[in-house]
Write an enzyme that holds these catalytic residues in place. Structure first.
Site, PDB file in Angstrom:
ATOM      1  N   MET A  90      18.602 -24.262  54.282  1.00 25.62           N
ATOM      2  CA  MET A  90      19.934 -23.893  54.764  1.00 25.62           C
ATOM      3  C   MET A  90      20.292 -24.656  56.037  1.00 25.62           C
ATOM      4  O   MET A  90      19.440 -25.284  56.665  1.00 25.62           O
ATOM      5  CB  MET A  90      19.994 -22.386  55.011  1.00 25.62           C
ATOM      6  CG  MET A  90      19.765 -21.554  53.752  1.00 25.62           C
ATOM      7  SD  MET A  90      19.725 -19.774  54.046  1.00 25.62           S
ATOM      8  CE  MET A  90      21.447 -19.430  54.438  1.00 25.62           C
ATOM      9  N   HIS A  91      21.568 -24.590  56.401  1.00 30.51           N
ATOM     10  CA  HIS A  91      22.098 -25.025  57.708  1.00 30.51           C
ATOM     11  C   HIS A  91      22.213 -26.537  57.889  1.00 30.51           C
ATOM     12  O   HIS A  91      22.672 -26.996  58.930  1.00 30.51           O
ATOM     13  CB  HIS A  91      21.250 -24.477  58.868  1.00 30.51           C
ATOM     14  CG  HIS A  91      20.833 -23.056  58.726  1.00 30.51           C
ATOM     15  ND1 HIS A  91      21.737 -22.029  58.535  1.00 30.51           N
ATOM     16  CD2 HIS A  91      19.612 -22.467  58.767  1.00 30.51           C
ATOM     17  CE1 HIS A  91      21.070 -20.872  58.458  1.00 30.51           C
ATOM     18  NE2 HIS A  91      19.792 -21.124  58.591  1.00 30.51           N
TER      19      HIS A  91
ATOM     20  N   ASP B 251      17.770 -21.045  50.708  1.00 27.62           N
ATOM     21  CA  ASP B 251      16.373 -20.710  50.437  1.00 27.62           C
ATOM     22  C   ASP B 251      15.929 -19.390  51.044  1.00 27.62           C
ATOM     23  O   ASP B 251      15.203 -18.622  50.408  1.00 27.62           O
ATOM     24  CB  ASP B 251      15.452 -21.856  50.845  1.00 27.62           C
ATOM     25  CG  ASP B 251      15.521 -22.225  52.320  1.00 27.62           C
ATOM     26  OD1 ASP B 251      16.351 -21.654  53.064  1.00 27.62           O
ATOM     27  OD2 ASP B 251      14.740 -23.112  52.735  1.00 27.62           O
TER      28      ASP B 251
END
Length: 505
Positions: free
Chosen positions: A80-81, A240
């Site tokens: 992520m991110h 995730d």
């Protein structure tokens, strides 16, 4: 003819691909790694071309491992991110900036200020803007690489870059969008208000769907390369951290998930969006409609035990100190380590305290304490911290009477025994947890294409093994030590910044 669904998980260091059959069993899997670049201290980047190269190889290997099987759908999972910046033709402008990149801390402070402070930001997105989140990276790019920012026409998370290569669609799912820091998690849409305050055009952001929703079909070119039917559906998938929880079957109903790796993660599900006024928890949309994911991340769990091993190894003549020896030492000390407490803030802390300057310590040392006490107290200290996160969960209405566990540390029974005793709750490992997000992504593909009627139906295939029940006779002892553990952070907090200021740069 066997029918399978493919799950793809693009992680920080490797890609994992699995094939799951109609019974929810993994029938083939493949893992390949790729490099991580750190061009400056605190930076972390990857070339999206590496993601695609390795994904292509993994999928072809998995499909080849189930000859004659019909691939009915594909699900995506990913770290992520991350910020993947693309031009108007969908070409990568610069290396992707990852979740563990810390360069955007000043921009995160700026975003919080523009939103009217922490309270204002939490009202818009239900989350702090942490340096790992995508929003801060966008401002960093605009301020430090203005030419690249001016060329950018699309921003995608890592797994959604794969989707673009597979189907040609600019789409993300609600769980991954939650990790950008630009998403109104409560209302499951981009926060137009925050985007306006930051002067970020919403056209840069992808369309958002629910996790099991079909977003497109595999292109002719990719289908031929992979050996799957042209037009195979691809579903939204998930970030995730969220999908790892889903893959454990933690969808509510009194279940909470704990992942014990380098960090310690406590995660649960709620049928309403929780409000946590201090922003200590990460709130995301869940992988099912009208479901939310709640997560607290303690930065030091198995990592603290790794540190202890590294610190003690030079004391041995041959430098050989394995984890089994440390565990045997810990087993020699009594529960509670005879009053020796360890604060595990070796790398700062995120939850239960957002304290990047926090430092680790032993408190209560006396001549009667040995290496056995040191070893056991490190384990107990990390798990007391997880119990603090459970308390925050209870405050926002997420309560668990049963804990499912995964992660590398759970192969050691002592971790499970201590977790059960400190929480005074039964803890249960799940079978196949090593497949994690890839498994969850395949289940989502099965839901989206009709093999399972719902995510609850799909995750009914998750199997538990070897439950560990708590020792009720230890409840009072651990309750008392836990109370002291909580008080120690408050007592020592004023010293953390001072200690950080005297450390060498």
């Amino acid at each position: 003819m066997t029918t399978v669904w493919i799950g793809i998980d693009i992680g920080t260091s490797a890609c994992k691909v699995v094939a799951v059959d109609t019974a929810g069993q993994v029938v083939a899997d493949r893992v390949l790694d790729y490099p991580l670049a750190t061009p400056r201290p605190g930076w972390a980047e990857q070339d999206p071309a590496d993601w695609w190269r390795v994904t292509d190889e993994c999928v072809r290997a998995v499909v080849a491992a189930v000859p004659g099987a019909q691939v009915r759908g594909i699900g995506l999972c990913g770290q992520m991110h991350g910020l993947t910046a693309l031009d108007e033709d969908g070409q990568v402008i610069r290396p992707a900036i990852l979740w563990n990149d810390q360069r955007s801390a000043p921009q995160c402070d700026e975003i919080t200020e523009r939103a009217g402070g922490l309270k204002g930001l939490l009202g818009l997105t239900q989350n702090r803007m942490l340096p790992g989140f995508t929003g801060g990276k966008l401002l960093w790019l605009r301020q430090h690489e203005p030419e690249a920012y001016a060329r950018m026409r699309h921003m995608l998370n890592p797994k959604d870059y794969l989707r673009l290569r597979i189907t040609g669609d600019y789409v993300t799912d609600v769980s991954d969008a939650s990790g950008t820091g630009l998403f109104d998690v409560r209302n499951r849409r981009w926060s137009s208000e925050l985007l306006g305050l930051l002067e970020i055009p919403e056209r840069l952001l992808p369309r958002v769907v629910e996790s099991a929703e079909i977003t497109g079909q595999v292109s002719t070119e990719v289908a031929r390369s992979w050996g799957v039917p042209e037009g195979t559906p691809v579903v939204g998938g998930g970030g995730d951290a969220v999908l790892q929880t889903t893959s454990m079957g933690v969808l509510g109903g009194g279940l909470v998930g704990v992942t014990l790796g380098t960090a310690g993660i406590v995660a649960g599900a709620s049928d309403s969006c929780p409000t946590e006024p201090d922003g200590r928890l990460q709130i995301s949309c869940g992988n099912a409609p009208d479901r939310w994911h709640v997560m607290g991340v303690a930065l030091n769990a198995g990592g603290a035990f790794q540190w202890l091993r590294a610190a003690l190894r030079p004391l041995l003549p041959d430098g050989d100190l394995d984890y089994a020896t440390l565990v045997k030492l810990a087993q020699q000390a009594p529960p509670g380590s005879e009053g020796l407490l360890f604060l595990p803030y070796l790398a700062g802390e995120r939850c239960p305290h957002l304290a990047p300057d926090a430092r680790g310590s032993w408190v209560g040392l006396s001549p009667r304490h040995s290496a056995a006490h040191l070893s056991r107290s490190v384990l107990e200290g990390t798990l007391f911290t997880l119990r603090e996160i459970f308390a925050i969960f209870a405050d926002v209405g997420v309560r668990g009477n049963r804990v499912r566990v995964s992660g590398g540390a759970t192969v050691e029974p002592l971790w499970l025994r201590l977790l059960a005793d400190i929480l005074q709750t039964e803890v249960v490992p799940v079978v196949g947890a090593e497949h994690g997000g890839a498994f969850g992504a395949a289940l989502l593909a099965g839901v989206g294409t009709g093999n399972w009627s719902s995510l609850e139906d799909a995750t009914a295939v998750v199997q538990e093994t070897n439950p560990t029940a708590p020792d009720a006779s230890l409840a009072d002892r651990y309750d008392g030590l836990y109370r002291i553990h909580r008080e120690l952070f408050t007592a020592l907090e004023p010293t953390f910044a001072e200690l950080a200021s005297v450390e060498p740069a």
